[in-house]
Design a protein around this motif. Structure first.
Motif, PDB file in Angstrom:
ATOM      1  N   UNK A 191      -0.761 -47.648  -5.120  1.00 50.36           N
ATOM      2  CA  UNK A 191      -1.863 -46.874  -5.700  1.00 50.36           C
ATOM      3  C   UNK A 191      -1.437 -46.352  -7.071  1.00 50.36           C
ATOM      4  N   UNK A 192      -2.290 -46.493  -8.094  1.00 48.48           N
ATOM      5  CA  UNK A 192      -1.945 -45.934  -9.411  1.00 48.48           C
ATOM      6  C   UNK A 192      -1.704 -44.430  -9.331  1.00 48.48           C
ATOM      7  N   UNK A 193      -0.791 -43.940 -10.158  1.00 42.78           N
ATOM      8  CA  UNK A 193      -0.424 -42.519 -10.122  1.00 42.78           C
ATOM      9  C   UNK A 193      -1.618 -41.606 -10.371  1.00 42.78           C
ATOM     10  N   UNK A 194      -2.558 -42.022 -11.213  1.00 44.52           N
ATOM     11  CA  UNK A 194      -3.705 -41.147 -11.487  1.00 44.52           C
ATOM     12  C   UNK A 194      -4.563 -40.965 -10.237  1.00 44.52           C
ATOM     13  N   UNK A 195      -4.591 -41.989  -9.349  1.00 41.45           N
ATOM     14  CA  UNK A 195      -5.349 -41.857  -8.108  1.00 41.45           C
ATOM     15  C   UNK A 195      -4.650 -40.897  -7.150  1.00 41.45           C
ATOM     16  N   UNK A 196      -3.328 -40.978  -7.089  1.00 39.41           N
ATOM     17  CA  UNK A 196      -2.579 -40.035  -6.243  1.00 39.41           C
ATOM     18  C   UNK A 196      -2.817 -38.620  -6.747  1.00 39.41           C
ATOM     19  N   UNK A 197      -2.761 -38.444  -8.063  1.00 35.97           N
ATOM     20  CA  UNK A 197      -3.008 -37.120  -8.655  1.00 35.97           C
ATOM     21  C   UNK A 197      -4.412 -36.627  -8.300  1.00 35.97           C
ATOM     22  N   UNK A 198      -5.394 -37.511  -8.370  1.00 35.99           N
ATOM     23  CA  UNK A 198      -6.763 -37.140  -8.015  1.00 35.99           C
ATOM     24  C   UNK A 198      -6.834 -36.699  -6.556  1.00 35.99           C
ATOM     25  N   UNK A 199      -6.211 -37.433  -5.674  1.00 30.76           N
ATOM     26  CA  UNK A 199      -6.184 -37.071  -4.255  1.00 30.76           C
ATOM     27  C   UNK A 199      -5.546 -35.700  -4.053  1.00 30.76           C
ATOM     28  N   UNK A 200      -4.476 -35.425  -4.819  1.00 29.64           N
ATOM     29  CA  UNK A 200      -3.750 -34.161  -4.679  1.00 29.64           C
ATOM     30  C   UNK A 200      -4.453 -32.998  -5.363  1.00 29.64           C
ATOM     31  N   UNK A 201      -5.428 -33.292  -6.210  1.00 29.49           N
ATOM     32  CA  UNK A 201      -6.132 -32.236  -6.932  1.00 29.49           C
ATOM     33  C   UNK A 201      -5.326 -31.684  -8.088  1.00 29.49           C
ATOM     34  N   UNK A 202      -4.481 -32.540  -8.681  1.00 31.88           N
ATOM     35  CA  UNK A 202      -3.668 -32.134  -9.828  1.00 31.88           C
ATOM     36  C   UNK A 202      -3.828 -33.169 -10.943  1.00 31.88           C
ATOM     37  N   UNK A 203      -3.303 -32.855 -12.122  1.00 35.38           N
ATOM     38  CA  UNK A 203      -3.363 -33.809 -13.226  1.00 35.38           C
ATOM     39  C   UNK A 203      -2.242 -34.834 -13.076  1.00 35.38           C
ATOM     40  N   UNK A 204      -2.397 -36.015 -13.682  1.00 31.80           N
ATOM     41  CA  UNK A 204      -1.312 -36.997 -13.658  1.00 31.80           C
ATOM     42  C   UNK A 204      -0.013 -36.441 -14.258  1.00 31.80           C
ATOM     43  N   UNK A 205      -0.149 -35.574 -15.267  1.00 31.91           N
ATOM     44  CA  UNK A 205       1.039 -34.968 -15.878  1.00 31.91           C
ATOM     45  C   UNK A 205       1.763 -34.068 -14.874  1.00 31.91           C
ATOM     46  N   UNK A 206       1.008 -33.307 -14.096  1.00 39.60           N
ATOM     47  CA  UNK A 206       1.610 -32.461 -13.066  1.00 39.60           C
ATOM     48  C   UNK A 206       2.307 -33.314 -12.012  1.00 39.60           C
TER      49      UNK A 206
END
Length: 195
Positions: free
Chosen positions: A165-180
């Motif tokens: 899964x692309x990192x931006x999708x994981x970030x979206x799932x976690x409710x955080x920014x890709x940078x976080x």
């Protein structure tokens, strides 16, 4: 693929081949291309999905165009929109992150199957309870857990998805920014944790 769904059921309950045969007539198998949208917000689909091969996700898009991923569904997972299962317009998109092969289950499949094969009723209740527990935990994690705790929980829930899964999708799932997310992963790596 139908056989894989049968095996999934047999791992959860004692169901004979004959019993499965009696309930499987309404099941269909369908292949989806990578990035294909299976369900749009507002659809009233008449089925849910059992993923045999590939990877699906359910998500919404807010007024600013930002995606919010609710769930991933890798192999041997079920995914559906409860609204559309109740003949109401769906509130989520469902799409294929990878080329996917899935069993389409009519919305009334579990109820109809449980009337023919009574041992399915406890499983249906268990699935519903697990879904509620999952959502309660997910809400609690989003409200009160740190980004690191959410990421560690993600890895526990989806141990094989960090490379799929692309990192931006994981970030979206976690409710955080890709940078976080990058910062969390770096901090965990510094703690000798391989993520």
């Amino acid at each position: 693929m139908i056989h894989q769904f049968q095996k999934y059921l047999q791992e959860k309950i004692e169901i004979t081949d004959e019993q499965f045969e009696s309930i499987s007539a309404g099941l269909k198998v369908r292949k989806f291309e990578k990035n294909e949208i299976l369900q749009y917000t507002g659809d009233t689909l008449k089925h849910g999905f059992f993923v045999g091969k590939g990877l699906l996700r359910a998500y919404s898009i807010d007024a600013k165009g930002k995606e919010h991923i609710l769930q991933f569904a890798p192999e041997n997972w079920l995914i559906s929109d409860r609204n559309s299962m109740n003949n109401e317009p769906s509130i989520f998109f469902i799409d294929a992150i990878e080329a996917t092969e899935a069993v389409l289950m009519p919305n009334d499949f579990m109820e109809e199957a449980a009337s023919k094969v009574p041992c399915l009723q406890p499983m249906q209740i268990r699935l519903l309870n697990n879904s509620i527990r999952f959502m309660q935990k997910r809400i609690n994690m989003l409200l009160s857990a740190t980004a690191e705790e959410r990421y560690l929980d993600f890895i526990k829930l989806y141990p094989n998805l960090t490379l799929r899964v692309p990192q931006w999708m994981i970030a979206s799932y976690l409710g955080i920014t890709p940078e976080s997310l990058s910062r969390v992963r770096k901090e965990l790596a510094n703690k000798h944790f391989k993520a």
